[in-house]
Design a protein around this motif. Sequence first.
Motif, PDB file in Angstrom:
ATOM      1  N   GLN A 125       0.820  -1.208   0.000  1.00  0.00           N
ATOM      2  CA  GLN A 125       0.000   0.000   0.000  1.00  0.00           C
ATOM      3  C   GLN A 125       0.856   1.261   0.000  1.00  0.00           C
ATOM      4  OE1 GLN A 125      -2.315  -0.885   3.578  1.00  0.00           O
ATOM      5  NE2 GLN A 125      -4.076  -1.411   2.325  1.00  0.00           N
ATOM      6  N   GLN A 126       2.158   1.072   0.085  1.00  0.00           N
ATOM      7  CA  GLN A 126       3.067   2.215   0.210  1.00  0.00           C
ATOM      8  C   GLN A 126       4.393   1.883  -0.470  1.00  0.00           C
ATOM      9  OE1 GLN A 126       5.119   3.792   4.143  1.00  0.00           O
ATOM     10  NE2 GLN A 126       2.957   4.349   4.162  1.00  0.00           N
ATOM     11  N   ALA A 127       4.945   2.873  -1.166  1.00  0.00           N
ATOM     12  CA  ALA A 127       6.257   2.687  -1.788  1.00  0.00           C
ATOM     13  C   ALA A 127       7.332   2.589  -0.716  1.00  0.00           C
ATOM     14  CB  ALA A 127       6.554   3.851  -2.731  1.00  0.00           C
ATOM     15  N   GLY A 128       8.466   1.971  -1.067  1.00  0.00           N
ATOM     16  CA  GLY A 128       9.564   1.879  -0.118  1.00  0.00           C
ATOM     17  C   GLY A 128      10.487   0.734  -0.431  1.00  0.00           C
ATOM     18  N   ASN A 129      11.472   0.541   0.426  1.00  0.00           N
ATOM     19  CA  ASN A 129      12.403  -0.585   0.315  1.00  0.00           C
ATOM     20  C   ASN A 129      11.922  -1.699   1.242  1.00  0.00           C
ATOM     21  OD1 ASN A 129      14.227   0.741  -1.463  1.00  0.00           O
ATOM     22  ND2 ASN A 129      15.080   1.863   0.263  1.00  0.00           N
ATOM     23  N   TYR A 130      11.798  -2.892   0.683  1.00  0.00           N
ATOM     24  CA  TYR A 130      11.259  -4.019   1.431  1.00  0.00           C
ATOM     25  C   TYR A 130      12.178  -5.233   1.286  1.00  0.00           C
ATOM     26  CZ  TYR A 130       6.766  -1.493   1.602  1.00  0.00           C
ATOM     27  OH  TYR A 130       5.771  -0.575   1.816  1.00  0.00           O
ATOM     28  N   LYS A 131      12.061  -6.153   2.235  1.00  0.00           N
ATOM     29  CA  LYS A 131      12.691  -7.475   2.147  1.00  0.00           C
ATOM     30  C   LYS A 131      11.632  -8.516   2.464  1.00  0.00           C
ATOM     31  CE  LYS A 131      16.155  -7.001   5.115  1.00  0.00           C
ATOM     32  NZ  LYS A 131      17.442  -7.291   5.800  1.00  0.00           N
ATOM     33  N   ILE A 132      11.844  -9.734   1.989  1.00  0.00           N
ATOM     34  CA  ILE A 132      10.910 -10.820   2.268  1.00  0.00           C
ATOM     35  C   ILE A 132      11.680 -12.022   2.786  1.00  0.00           C
ATOM     36  CG2 ILE A 132      10.980 -11.747  -0.103  1.00  0.00           C
ATOM     37  CD1 ILE A 132       7.935 -12.348   0.250  1.00  0.00           C
ATOM     38  N   ALA A 133      11.055 -12.780   3.671  1.00  0.00           N
ATOM     39  CA  ALA A 133      11.664 -14.003   4.200  1.00  0.00           C
ATOM     40  C   ALA A 133      10.604 -15.091   4.258  1.00  0.00           C
ATOM     41  CB  ALA A 133      12.255 -13.762   5.585  1.00  0.00           C
ATOM     42  N   CYS A 134      11.063 -16.329   4.146  1.00  0.00           N
ATOM     43  CA  CYS A 134      10.154 -17.477   4.228  1.00  0.00           C
ATOM     44  C   CYS A 134      10.864 -18.600   4.962  1.00  0.00           C
ATOM     45  CB  CYS A 134       9.740 -17.929   2.831  1.00  0.00           C
ATOM     46  SG  CYS A 134       8.605 -19.341   2.807  1.00  0.00           S
ATOM     47  N   VAL A 135      10.215 -19.143   5.988  1.00  0.00           N
ATOM     48  CA  VAL A 135      10.760 -20.283   6.727  1.00  0.00           C
ATOM     49  C   VAL A 135       9.697 -21.371   6.804  1.00  0.00           C
ATOM     50  CG1 VAL A 135      12.235 -18.754   8.094  1.00  0.00           C
ATOM     51  CG2 VAL A 135      10.052 -19.524   9.038  1.00  0.00           C
ATOM     52  N   LEU A 136      10.147 -22.586   7.112  1.00  0.00           N
ATOM     53  CA  LEU A 136       9.237 -23.716   7.314  1.00  0.00           C
ATOM     54  C   LEU A 136       9.290 -24.109   8.782  1.00  0.00           C
ATOM     55  CD1 LEU A 136       7.455 -25.809   5.606  1.00  0.00           C
ATOM     56  CD2 LEU A 136       9.376 -27.363   6.004  1.00  0.00           C
ATOM     57  N   ALA A 137       8.105 -24.223   9.399  1.00  0.00           N
ATOM     58  CA  ALA A 137       8.020 -24.630  10.806  1.00  0.00           C
ATOM     59  C   ALA A 137       7.094 -25.827  10.920  1.00  0.00           C
ATOM     60  CB  ALA A 137       7.517 -23.467  11.654  1.00  0.00           C
ATOM     61  N   GLU A 138       7.198 -26.539  12.036  1.00  0.00           N
ATOM     62  CA  GLU A 138       6.351 -27.711  12.269  1.00  0.00           C
ATOM     63  C   GLU A 138       5.718 -27.631  13.650  1.00  0.00           C
ATOM     64  OE1 GLU A 138       6.409 -32.635  12.216  1.00  0.00           O
ATOM     65  OE2 GLU A 138       8.246 -31.529  11.732  1.00  0.00           O
ATOM     66  N   ASN A 139       4.457 -28.039  13.733  1.00  0.00           N
ATOM     67  CA  ASN A 139       3.715 -28.078  14.989  1.00  0.00           C
ATOM     68  C   ASN A 139       3.571 -29.508  15.495  1.00  0.00           C
ATOM     69  OD1 ASN A 139       2.954 -25.220  15.142  1.00  0.00           O
ATOM     70  ND2 ASN A 139       1.730 -25.645  13.324  1.00  0.00           N
ATOM     71  N   GLY A 140       3.160 -29.634  16.760  1.00  0.00           N
ATOM     72  CA  GLY A 140       2.757 -30.931  17.286  1.00  0.00           C
ATOM     73  C   GLY A 140       3.863 -31.931  17.515  1.00  0.00           C
ATOM     74  N   ILE A 141       5.062 -31.463  17.803  1.00  0.00           N
ATOM     75  CA  ILE A 141       6.178 -32.371  18.075  1.00  0.00           C
ATOM     76  C   ILE A 141       6.134 -32.745  19.560  1.00  0.00           C
ATOM     77  CG2 ILE A 141       8.680 -32.661  18.043  1.00  0.00           C
ATOM     78  CD1 ILE A 141       8.737 -30.525  15.806  1.00  0.00           C
ATOM     79  N   VAL A 142       5.971 -34.013  19.848  1.00  0.00           N
ATOM     80  CA  VAL A 142       5.759 -34.442  21.243  1.00  0.00           C
ATOM     81  C   VAL A 142       7.084 -34.535  22.000  1.00  0.00           C
ATOM     82  CG1 VAL A 142       3.623 -35.654  20.691  1.00  0.00           C
ATOM     83  CG2 VAL A 142       5.808 -36.879  20.601  1.00  0.00           C
ATOM     84  N   LYS A 143       6.956 -34.424  23.304  1.00  0.00           N
ATOM     85  CA  LYS A 143       8.141 -34.406  24.164  1.00  0.00           C
ATOM     86  C   LYS A 143       8.814 -35.778  24.227  1.00  0.00           C
ATOM     87  CE  LYS A 143       7.789 -34.409  28.654  1.00  0.00           C
ATOM     88  NZ  LYS A 143       7.437 -34.027  30.048  1.00  0.00           N
ATOM     89  N   GLU A 144      10.061 -35.759  24.600  1.00  0.00           N
ATOM     90  CA  GLU A 144      10.807 -36.982  24.889  1.00  0.00           C
ATOM     91  C   GLU A 144      11.396 -36.850  26.287  1.00  0.00           C
ATOM     92  OE1 GLU A 144      13.775 -37.674  21.929  1.00  0.00           O
ATOM     93  OE2 GLU A 144      12.338 -38.049  20.316  1.00  0.00           O
TER      94      GLU A 144
END
Length: 351
Positions: A244-263
Amino acid sequence: TMKWHFNFFRFAVMCAAFVALAGFTACSDDDSESGPKLVLRASASSFVAGEGSVTFTAIFADKDVTAEAVITNVTSGSEVRDATWTTDEKGTYEFQATYDGKTSNVVSVRARLATESDAFYRNVLLTKFTAVWCGPCASAQSYFEQLEPAESERFLVVAAHQGDRLAVSVGERLALKLKYRGVPTWNYNFATAVSGVGPGGITVQSIRNQIKSTLEKYPAVCGVRAESELDGLTAKVRATVMFQQAGNYKIACVLAENGIVKENMEKLPVFNHVLRTALTDMQGIAIEPAVAEAGERSFDFEVTLNNGWDSRNCEFVIYVFKEEEDAAFIVNNGAVCPVGGKVDYKYESVE
């Protein structure tokens, strides 16, 4: 060894250069053709259904070709007459123009209810530096769980584990870059860090304060929608950012996982938002060329999933930084997209 794949055909030269420098990246598909491009612009990104309208302009080689172009409502398949469109039906609609054998970019327009805002919902990126063996980390999480849903839903969470079975090198390198010495340390929007638990550290109130501070100092000037598909072990996501506005931008993308049970004697029964890998530098890659005017751009990312990850519990976390007045890049907004799922733009509600 993790295998990275890239859509080289989208912009081979740019991607090759980035890959040589960084080892991996994602490319915008705005620049997939050489020579002059047909550009479609909309007078507004949203209007009130039944009350407003939007007017389109088609530009080719710096010339207004709207009168000669064919503008199509891709969502309905109908042609837009006289370059102006309206509807009584709430929803997000996509438009594209053709002219002299050229096809334009896709433009999204949202028809909203009068009770809905045209301001993007502001998410807060919370990067947690944590560990499965860390008692104070479990205490910090218990504070987070005391938030009201309207508060906790503001956060996009990435848990970068340190020195444990869930740690990955990219998360440990980020901790070193940011000079963090201990867990728990919670980073908000790559702007503020809070360490330890209790007064002066992580508390229910200090978490709430980050929402208030973010909304006041760095209101959203962009929104993110995304759609993912899973092909065997290859997970792909296309993220579209509406600026919605001009400017300098950066983008990032990561992969995460849910529901990992304890040991064994680990401190929480389930670990969520666990950073599995990063598809870009976690501190973002530059969006080039810089954003000169309001509009959308799309970015493609993909990764081969490790056999030990459950794709049903995996999610892409996409976040966009904006350069602020002090030249610091602060996360301005983002979205979470489940692997094989999709997420649309989200807007603030009107009180």
